[in-house]
Write an enzyme that holds these catalytic residues in place. Structure first.
Site, PDB file in Angstrom:
ATOM      1  N   VAL A   1      20.174  45.313  43.036  1.00 31.21           N
ATOM      2  CA  VAL A   1      21.863  45.759  42.074  1.00 31.21           C
ATOM      3  C   VAL A   1      22.152  47.013  41.426  1.00 31.21           C
ATOM      4  CG1 VAL A   1      21.125  45.257  39.899  1.00 31.21           C
ATOM      5  CG2 VAL A   1      23.684  45.082  40.224  1.00 31.21           C
ATOM      6  N   TYR A   2      20.914  47.644  41.639  1.00 36.34           N
ATOM      7  CA  TYR A   2      21.255  49.216  41.010  1.00 36.34           C
ATOM      8  C   TYR A   2      21.652  50.010  41.432  1.00 36.34           C
ATOM      9  CZ  TYR A   2      17.392  47.395  37.518  1.00 36.34           C
ATOM     10  OH  TYR A   2      16.703  46.821  37.243  1.00 36.34           O
ATOM     11  N   SER A   3      22.996  50.616  41.257  1.00 37.42           N
ATOM     12  CA  SER A   3      23.990  51.282  41.929  1.00 37.42           C
ATOM     13  C   SER A   3      24.185  50.603  43.132  1.00 37.42           C
ATOM     14  CB  SER A   3      22.743  53.196  42.791  1.00 37.42           C
ATOM     15  OG  SER A   3      23.104  53.952  41.895  1.00 37.42           O
TER      16      SER A   3
END
Length: 328
Positions: free
Chosen positions: A58-60
């Protein structure tokens, strides 16, 4: 650098884990660094002996995994030279099955992560949250298939309540499937609620504890002050931090600052040293946006706090409501 087993597993990790959430797309968070800016930080960590790196799909929107994969391939000669962790749960698309811990999403998500990371396997595959919409037996069976297929070596969890973690472990044992070897929790000097149930449970089960936000999103490094100053881009734009911490936490920060001043050390080193001395803690997951952040974390390994100093650091603590299970 020190290397220890992750819980009771045979996996050896460095006692400092570099969190890769800060490297990605600035459109996702204002404080993100691109690959060029992140590279010297990753290289410095590797030079210091860090072999443990943590990210999430989910990060960036997946860009963090892409940068992580490219930088680790560039930094280390061989894939087996480092330990790579990522996570599954959060939305990776707009469809109803593009999130959660269903069998459908878990199997799709690991393939997406491997593609972005540019690798055949991850060393530690972690569930990022509890999924109330999926039977835990379905999730643990799907994770078993991920391990059996060779796409992950070990399983971990993050941001669960103790009863949820115990239920997942029991379900895995009952099904003859791999159990979680680690728990990544919100745990630091100003937020210690994990000491009530989760950490004793992990100690009992031989599970390694990884701490996210070990400096309380910069609070313990002095990026925010009691009078409202916000000294960094992240401190000025990190709305989630405002939900996690409160006015009384500055009493703990000020106690840490006094101990740090007496030692002539940065407050961040004192806060990390305290965490490294806590029972069950394998490694803090540090967020570094400057090379100096890595240096502070490495230096903390050589700081041994006295019992009197620990008592002073812990004395101002006040209980909190449970925070950190919704967003990281």
């Amino acid at each position: 650098m020190e290397y220890v087993r992750l819980g009771s597993s045979g996996l050896k990790v460095s006692r400092i884990c570099l969190g890769m959430m800060s490297y990605g797309d600035r459109g996702w968070r204002d404080w993100m660094l691109d690959q060029t800016a992140a590279e010297p930080i990753v290289q410095r960590a590797a030079e210091a002996g860090v072999i443990f790196f943590d990210t999430a799909d989910v990060y960036s929107g997946g860009v963090s995994e892409e940068i992580t994969g490219r930088l680790l391939r560039k930094t280390f000669p061989h894939r087996d030279d480092y330990v790579l962790a990522t996570k599954v749960f959060s939305p990776t698309g707009s469809g109803p099955n593009d999130r959660g811990l269903s069998r459908k999403h878990v199997l799709a998500a690991i393939d997406g992560s491997l593609r972005r990371l540019g690798t055949d396997y991850v060393d530690l595959y972690q569930v990022h949250r509890w999924d109330p919409d999926t039977p835990v037996e379905e999730t643990m069976a799907a994770l078993h298939d991920v391990v059996r297929s060779g796409k992950a070596r070990y399983l971990g969890a993050s941001n669960l309540l103790a009863w949820q973690f115990a239920k997942a472990q029991y379900s895995a044992e009952r099904g003859g499937w791999p159990r979680f070897v680690s728990m990544q929790s919100h745990y630091n000097l100003v937020y210690r609620e994990e000491e009530r149930e989760m950490i004793p449970l992990c100690l009992d089960m031989g599970v390694g504890v990884l701490s996210w936000s070990p400096l309380a999103r910069g609070l313990l490094a002095g990026t925010r002050t009691r009078d409202g100053q916000r000294r960094t881009i992240r401190a000025r734009s990190d709305a989630f931090a405002e939900q996690l911490y409160e006015e009384s936490d500055f009493d703990v920060v000020e106690a840490a600052a006094r101990v740090a001043a007496e030692r002539a050390l940065p407050c961040a080193q004192i806060a990390l040293a305290w965490l490294l001395q806590r029972p069950g803690v394998t490694a803090p997951v540090i967020g570094a946006t400057r090379v100096e952040h890595v240096d502070d974390a490495i230096a903390a390994l050589d700081v041994t706090l006295t019992p009197a100093e620990v008592e002073r650091l812990e004395a101002p603590y006040r209980p909190h409501a449970v925070h950190g299970l919704v967003q990281s």
